[in-house]
Structures are given as C-alpha cells and as structure tokens.
Write an enzyme that holds these catalytic residues in place. Structure first.
Site, PDB file in Angstrom:
ATOM      1  N   ALA A  78     -50.632 -13.466  53.957  1.00 51.41           N
ATOM      2  CA  ALA A  78     -50.555 -13.445  52.490  1.00 51.41           C
ATOM      3  C   ALA A  78     -50.129 -12.082  51.954  1.00 51.41           C
ATOM      4  O   ALA A  78     -49.489 -11.998  50.905  1.00 51.41           O
ATOM      5  CB  ALA A  78     -51.889 -13.868  51.887  1.00 51.41           C
ATOM      6  N   GLN A 188     -56.968 -17.834  49.031  1.00 49.54           N
ATOM      7  CA  GLN A 188     -58.363 -18.309  49.031  1.00 49.54           C
ATOM      8  C   GLN A 188     -58.490 -19.772  48.621  1.00 49.54           C
ATOM      9  O   GLN A 188     -59.509 -20.401  48.902  1.00 49.54           O
ATOM     10  CB  GLN A 188     -59.213 -17.450  48.078  1.00 49.54           C
ATOM     11  CG  GLN A 188     -59.409 -16.025  48.544  1.00 49.54           C
ATOM     12  CD  GLN A 188     -60.342 -15.891  49.734  1.00 49.54           C
ATOM     13  OE1 GLN A 188     -61.091 -16.810  50.081  1.00 49.54           O
ATOM     14  NE2 GLN A 188     -60.308 -14.746  50.378  1.00 49.54           N
ATOM     15  N   HIS A 210     -55.473 -17.365  58.380  1.00 45.28           N
ATOM     16  CA  HIS A 210     -56.809 -16.969  58.869  1.00 45.28           C
ATOM     17  C   HIS A 210     -57.902 -17.154  57.815  1.00 45.28           C
ATOM     18  O   HIS A 210     -59.074 -16.913  58.091  1.00 45.28           O
ATOM     19  CB  HIS A 210     -56.795 -15.546  59.450  1.00 45.28           C
ATOM     20  CG  HIS A 210     -56.779 -14.424  58.465  1.00 45.28           C
ATOM     21  ND1 HIS A 210     -57.929 -13.820  58.006  1.00 45.28           N
ATOM     22  CD2 HIS A 210     -55.752 -13.765  57.868  1.00 45.28           C
ATOM     23  CE1 HIS A 210     -57.602 -12.827  57.174  1.00 45.28           C
ATOM     24  NE2 HIS A 210     -56.294 -12.780  57.071  1.00 45.28           N
ATOM     25  N   CYS A 334     -65.555   2.057  50.699  1.00 42.88           N
ATOM     26  CA  CYS A 334     -66.334   3.210  51.157  1.00 42.88           C
ATOM     27  C   CYS A 334     -65.418   4.261  51.759  1.00 42.88           C
ATOM     28  O   CYS A 334     -64.529   3.940  52.544  1.00 42.88           O
ATOM     29  CB  CYS A 334     -67.337   2.787  52.223  1.00 42.88           C
ATOM     30  SG  CYS A 334     -68.546   1.622  51.634  1.00 42.88           S
TER      31      CYS A 334
HETATM   32  C1  LIG Z   1     -57.033 -12.366  52.660  1.00 40.34           C
HETATM   33  C2  LIG Z   1     -56.260 -12.304  51.385  1.00 40.34           C
HETATM   34  C3  LIG Z   1     -55.005 -11.690  51.332  1.00 40.34           C
HETATM   35  C4  LIG Z   1     -54.379 -11.033  52.550  1.00 40.34           C
HETATM   36  O1  LIG Z   1     -53.998 -12.008  53.476  1.00 40.34           O
HETATM   37  P1  LIG Z   1     -53.496 -11.573  54.941  1.00 40.34           P
HETATM   38  O2  LIG Z   1     -52.979 -12.857  55.516  1.00 40.34           O
HETATM   39  O3  LIG Z   1     -54.704 -11.048  55.642  1.00 40.34           O
HETATM   40  O4  LIG Z   1     -52.431 -10.567  54.761  1.00 40.34           O
HETATM   41  C5  LIG Z   1     -54.349 -11.672  50.134  1.00 40.34           C
HETATM   42  N1  LIG Z   1     -54.882 -12.217  49.037  1.00 40.34           N
HETATM   43  C6  LIG Z   1     -56.083 -12.815  49.047  1.00 40.34           C
HETATM   44  C7  LIG Z   1     -56.616 -13.415  47.798  1.00 40.34           C
HETATM   45  C8  LIG Z   1     -56.811 -12.867  50.214  1.00 40.34           C
HETATM   46  O5  LIG Z   1     -58.006 -13.443  50.214  1.00 40.34           O
END
Ligand SMILES: *Cc1c(COP(=O)(O)O)cnc(C)c1O
Length: 393
Positions: A78, A188, A210, A334
């Site tokens: 993403a 999400q 993932h 952090c």
């Molecule tokens: C996890 C996430 C990403 C990043 O996705 P990756 O596949 O780990 O690069 C981007 N936006 C949201 C809302 C996410 O939860």
C-alpha cells in the site's frame, strides 16, 4: 482449518500486520519451488504457467473489490500504491491539464501525507482537511475545498489507528461531479468490510496483502478504466503491469495475495461478526475494570476489529512495552529521547494527557474469546500497576 499453535504473547495488533493464513502459505509454496518461472517470458511453459497463476490471482483481487482484472496493478504494497496513485495522478493532471491542487485529510497514513508533502515541494498547493471528534471528515468541508484546479482528492477508506470508516461514496460523488480524481487508501478496509469500487465512486484504490492474512511485500493499485483514471508511473523499465509498474512481478507473493483475497471474500461477513464480537467483549471487560476508559472516534461506522482507547494518568508506551503476554501498539512515534503522541488522536482533538495514555487493540481471524478474556485482564492489571507507580514517582 489447521490448528494454529498457541500464540505467545496474545497477538492483538492485526492492524499493524496479520499472521499469514496457513492456506495462503500452502498456495504460495509451489511458486517458491518448482513453479519458479518468469511470468513475463512467453517462450516456454515455465513462464506461461507463472503468468497464468498471476492472472488467476489478479481475478481474485479484482473480485473482492468488484473491479475488472485489467484494473488491478500489482505493487510492493500500500505504501507504493499510495505513492503511485497520488504522485502519478497529480503529475499527470498537472502536465496535461495544468491542475496544481490536491486535497487530503489530517488523519491519513504517513505515506499519503508524505506523498502530498512531496507534491508541495514540486509546486502543488495542498489542502489538508481536519476531522470531526468522531474521526470523520465533514462533507461540506470536502466540497468547499474543491477548486477548478483540483487534480486529486485522497481520503482513506478506514483508519489504521482508530478504525473509523470515511463517507467515501459521498466524497466520490462530489469528486465525480467536478471531474476530480478520487484516490483511497483502502489497506485497512479491504477484506474487513464490503468494499466496492463502483458503489464508492473511487478512481484509484490502494490495497495491501499483509493486512488481510497474505504475505508482506505485495499489494495492488486499482486503476479505474471507465472513466479512465490516468497516472504517470514512478518507475521506468520493462513496462510490466500495463506500463504502470515496471519490474518482474513476484509470483509467489501475488499467488498468496490472490489466495488471501479469495478467503477474505468468502469469509467476510462471518469474520466481521467474529472480530466485532471480540472487540465488543474486550471493551466491556476493560470498562468493568476502569469506567473512565475513553474510546477514540465514532463506534459506528468503524472497522469491526478495531478498538482505540485511552486512560488518563497512564503512559501507554510503557504499558505496551511492559505487557509481556499481550501484543498491542500505540500510535505514538518514539525516539530515543521522547515520545511524540499520535497525530491522528491530535487531529480528533484528544488532549495530550489522554493521548499519552492511548493504545490500539486489534483482534483478528485467529483471536479467540479466551485470548480476549486473558488479554483484557492483563491490560487492566497493567493499567492499575502503572497508575500506582506513576503516583509514587
Ligand atoms: C499498513 C498500511 C499502509 C502501508 O502498507 P504496506 O503494504 O505495509 O506498505 C498504508 N496505509 C494504511 C492505512 C495501512 O494500514
């Protein structure tokens, strides 16, 4: 279903990443072993078999979001999809149509906000909309932000920290009426709640495997064909993925992504009920122990598997570090010397003292009721212990 080994500690951080579904791993393994062909090589059976597997996966991913397989571009995740969509659409529309304005929301994922910041360095103007205390964007503000020169609006489908679900379909209507491209970070939402690119009026949507029990390092960008959403690629190369994403497609990961989306589609309703039941059970148990618990963002519309809570007089980063039996996370950043509270909670208007005592609980497919009961007791005990120690400091 295969039995999962008991997880220690209890994993309640499914919005950071989900465990790989064992069925997904089984689907991937042949493509790490004998089916190793390059899907872009048509001359022999190795390549052709790999290409066929990629196309099956593409259809699975498309089906989950009601898209055409030709509208699915595989990326590394993403983060890349968001960069490709936002920079790609904005640059295309600046170069062809002279548009130089982009709109986003304060609670977006960092990779969206940083992509917008990059565009600002290139001379774009950006409007970053605030959210209501509910976590939702106000549609009148969206409408007021749209200009003649707006190239792109990007609004996430569901928030990674507080789980709130934005009114995308309405935002999409406003954009469609004005010929503005709408992108959504749907990492999400997809696989957790119904997500239909047509019902939501989105032109570009980012997905990540993932977050839905697939492998890390693979995702997709949905790119609408009618009306066509045009974007400039980020990479130059062999022109794979309809010239939008050069590079050899990682077949085992794509196959895993396809398998994961197939499972997600078949189990969507049941799984949403399961995670919502667990989430509500957790909140009930925490509330019995501490009636002053604060829930961030509207409970509806919200992802079924999200709870974002805060306690006064608590240092949440210490709680999550010291809870040996439960894996949770805070939205804080952090560094060695300081803890910066979550910008998402700040955008909701949460006070700094409650924000410091806030964390996210996200159960998932493999979480059980007994996990929730044990975790709730451990969390509440941890809150008591840390509150007692901070009054002694
Ligand atoms: C996890 C996430 C990403 C990043 O996705 P990756 O596949 O780990 O690069 C981007 N936006 C949201 C809302 C996410 O939860």
């Amino acid at each position: 279903m295969q039995l999962m080994a008991p997880q220690h500690p209890i994993y309640l951080d499914c919005q950071a990443t989900t465990p790989l579904d064992p069925e997904v791993l089984d689907a991937m393994l042949p493509y790490f072993r004998e089916q190793f062909g390059n899907p872009h090589v048509d001359a022999h059976v190795f390549g052709r078999e790999a290409a066929a597997a990629v196309e099956i996966a593409r259809s699975e991913v498309a089906q989950l979001i009601n898209a055409d397989p030709r509208e699915i571009i595989f990326t590394s995740g993403a983060t890349e999809s968001n960069n490709l969509a936002i920079k790609g659409a904005a640059r295309y529309r600046r170069d062809r149509h002279g548009l130089d304005h982009v709109v986003t929301v304060a609670t977006e994922h960092k990779c969206v906000l940083e992509s917008i910041a990059r565009l600002e360095h290139e001379g774009f103007r950006a409007t970053v909309l605030p959210v209501e205390p509910s976590g939702l964007v106000d549609l009148e503000r969206v409408e007021a932000a749209l200009e003649e020169s707006t190239a792109l609006v990007t609004v996430m489908a569901a928030n990674n920290e507080i789980g709130t679900v934005q009114p995308l379909s309405e935002v999409g209507k406003l954009c469609r009426e004005r010929n503005v491209v709408l992108h959504t970070d749907a990492a999400q939402a997809v696989g957790k709640i119904p997500f239909d690119v047509h019902a939501l009026n989105v032109d570009l949507a980012s997905l990540s495997a993932h977050k839905l029990y697939g492998p890390k390092g693979i995702g997709a960008l949905y790119v609408r064909r009618r009306p066509r959403a045009r974007i400039e690629p980020l990479f130059d190369g062999g022109g794979q993925e309809r010239t939008l994403r050069s590079g050899t497609v990682p077949v085992p990961l794509v196959v895993g992504f396809g398998a994961a989306t197939g499972i997600a589609r078949r189990r969507l309703r049941k799984e949403a009920e399961h995670t919502k039941m667990l989430r509500d059970r957790m909140l009930t148990r925490l509330r019995v122990r501490h009636s002053d618990i604060v829930v961030h963002g509207a409970m509806k519309p919200r992802l079924p598997g999200n709870l974002s809570v805060g306690y006064a007089g608590l240092l949440a980063h210490r709680l999550v570090r010291e809870l040996a039996d439960v894996a949770l996370s805070t939205g804080s950043a952090c560094s060695d010397t300081s803890v910066e509270n979550s910008y998402v909670l700040r955008a909701l208007g949460v006070s700094e003292s409650i924000a410091s005592g806030s964390f996210r609980i996200s159960p998932g497919r493999f979480t059980t009721e007994s996990d929730i009961d044990r975790a709730a007791a451990a969390i509440a005990d941890g809150v008591d212990a840390l509150r007692a120690s901070s009054t002694q400091d």
